[in-house]
Design a protein around this motif. Sequence first.
Motif, PDB file in Angstrom:
ATOM      1  N   ARG A 112       0.848  -1.199   0.000  1.00  7.57           N
ATOM      2  CA  ARG A 112       0.000   0.000   0.000  1.00  7.57           C
ATOM      3  C   ARG A 112       0.886   1.252   0.000  1.00  7.57           C
ATOM      4  NH1 ARG A 112      -3.234  -0.862   4.411  1.00  7.57           N
ATOM      5  NH2 ARG A 112      -1.809   0.252   5.751  1.00  7.57           N
ATOM      6  N   ARG A 115       2.412   1.866  -3.366  1.00  2.79           N
ATOM      7  CA  ARG A 115       1.421   2.423  -4.290  1.00  2.79           C
ATOM      8  C   ARG A 115       1.228   3.917  -4.014  1.00  2.79           C
ATOM      9  NH1 ARG A 115      -4.867   0.536  -5.086  1.00  2.79           N
ATOM     10  NH2 ARG A 115      -5.123   1.386  -7.186  1.00  2.79           N
ATOM     11  N   GLU A 137      -4.130  -8.465  -8.654  1.00  2.00           N
ATOM     12  CA  GLU A 137      -4.556  -7.210  -8.017  1.00  2.00           C
ATOM     13  C   GLU A 137      -3.524  -6.104  -8.252  1.00  2.00           C
ATOM     14  OE1 GLU A 137      -5.421  -7.506  -3.814  1.00  2.00           O
ATOM     15  OE2 GLU A 137      -5.383  -5.331  -3.620  1.00  2.00           O
ATOM     16  N   TRP A 141      -3.486  -2.317 -10.728  1.00  2.49           N
ATOM     17  CA  TRP A 141      -3.117  -0.954 -10.352  1.00  2.49           C
ATOM     18  C   TRP A 141      -2.420  -0.234 -11.512  1.00  2.49           C
ATOM     19  CZ3 TRP A 141      -0.178  -2.467  -5.218  1.00  2.49           C
ATOM     20  CH2 TRP A 141      -1.109  -3.002  -4.309  1.00  2.49           C
TER      21      TRP A 141
END
Length: 346
Positions: A112, A115, A137, A141
């Motif tokens: 996280r 990102r 997943e 992104w």
Amino acid sequence: MKSGPTIQDIAAAAGVSKSTVSLVLQESPRIKAETADKVREAARALGYVYNRGAAILRGRRSTTIGMVINDLTNPFFVELLVAIERVLAQAGYTTLMAHTAESLETQTRVLRSMREQNVAGLIMSPALGTPDALAAEIQSWGIPLVLVMRPMGPDVDTIGVDNSYGFALATEHLIGQGHTRIAFAGNRKGYAVANQRRQGYLSAMAEHSLPVEDDWIIDVPLTPEGGRNAVRAIFDMKPRPTAVVCYNDQVAIGVLHELDRMGKRAGKALAVVGCDNVVAAEHTNPPLTTLFAGADKLGTIASETLLARLSESSEDEKPPVQYFAVPELVVRESSIGAGASRAGAA
DNA sequence: GTTCATGGTACACCTACCGC
DNA sequence: GCGGTAGGTGTACCATGAAC
């Protein structure tokens, strides 16, 4: 808080526009040497430091690559990271590194954070137990992902090792030394790499019609402490295995330490083979026989794969890269010695 | 809710100069 | 006068938090 000088300040000091300063900083041939020298001198005098964040802001393109590694206490991954960092730096990227210590919770948190940092791409060695769905997943992104060492299906770029072949090779070597009771010290259940390594060991034993007792597959942590546990387990068996194939060099080094503590010598009391050929492997006592796949080469290929993904357009997207290096066995003293006939004592 | 400021880049555009 | 080139300039743009 007062921030440092900007290109606006340099422009004012050098008597040019900020665009000219920007071009000088990029070493553009459009600016004549005399002007460029004036700008560089102004930057030096003001103590200017390049603001990468601002560049990313305008360019909408990050030059930071995230590296998420499961175990930095393992020297193999350090060697791998050095190679990755070297190749990425040469291509103008900086790296942001995170260590998950095999924790899924930590891994979720650092991903996280990566990102949020707007990384341009990710190189990742997933923590044990990571669901395959995570790769999809991350790809959703819009960030290119390259996995190292631990595969998560055929749809993701993966740079790893042919573990099954390597562990069959290691086991064959021990059989060639006359051993028939060979243990496997590693991770018993669950994960792809562990399964491949165990399967390689089992296939070589089966190839030679050698039985494998259930307790010869010893489930230990993938650390030196795990190796020490494995030795204690082996010496409690009657009759005991005369050789052990270890999941990695960390486990193997623990085996050597415990044998030493017991006043026994690897190769004589118990033949030992590791995996990874870390720098320390040739300096143990005795030197460790181990599988070599080349951390430097694997890191280089992983970086180059990611750089290729970053430069390709959506129209010419290539199929996933699945590269698995074929390991070689580096034979040292820990696996050769008195052999099976003597070591097979009860 | 809107406006502004931030720091560097990308790109359209400008000026001066040169050769033909 | 025209086209090409070198050496620059001006400004929109990016995401986001602070100020109004």
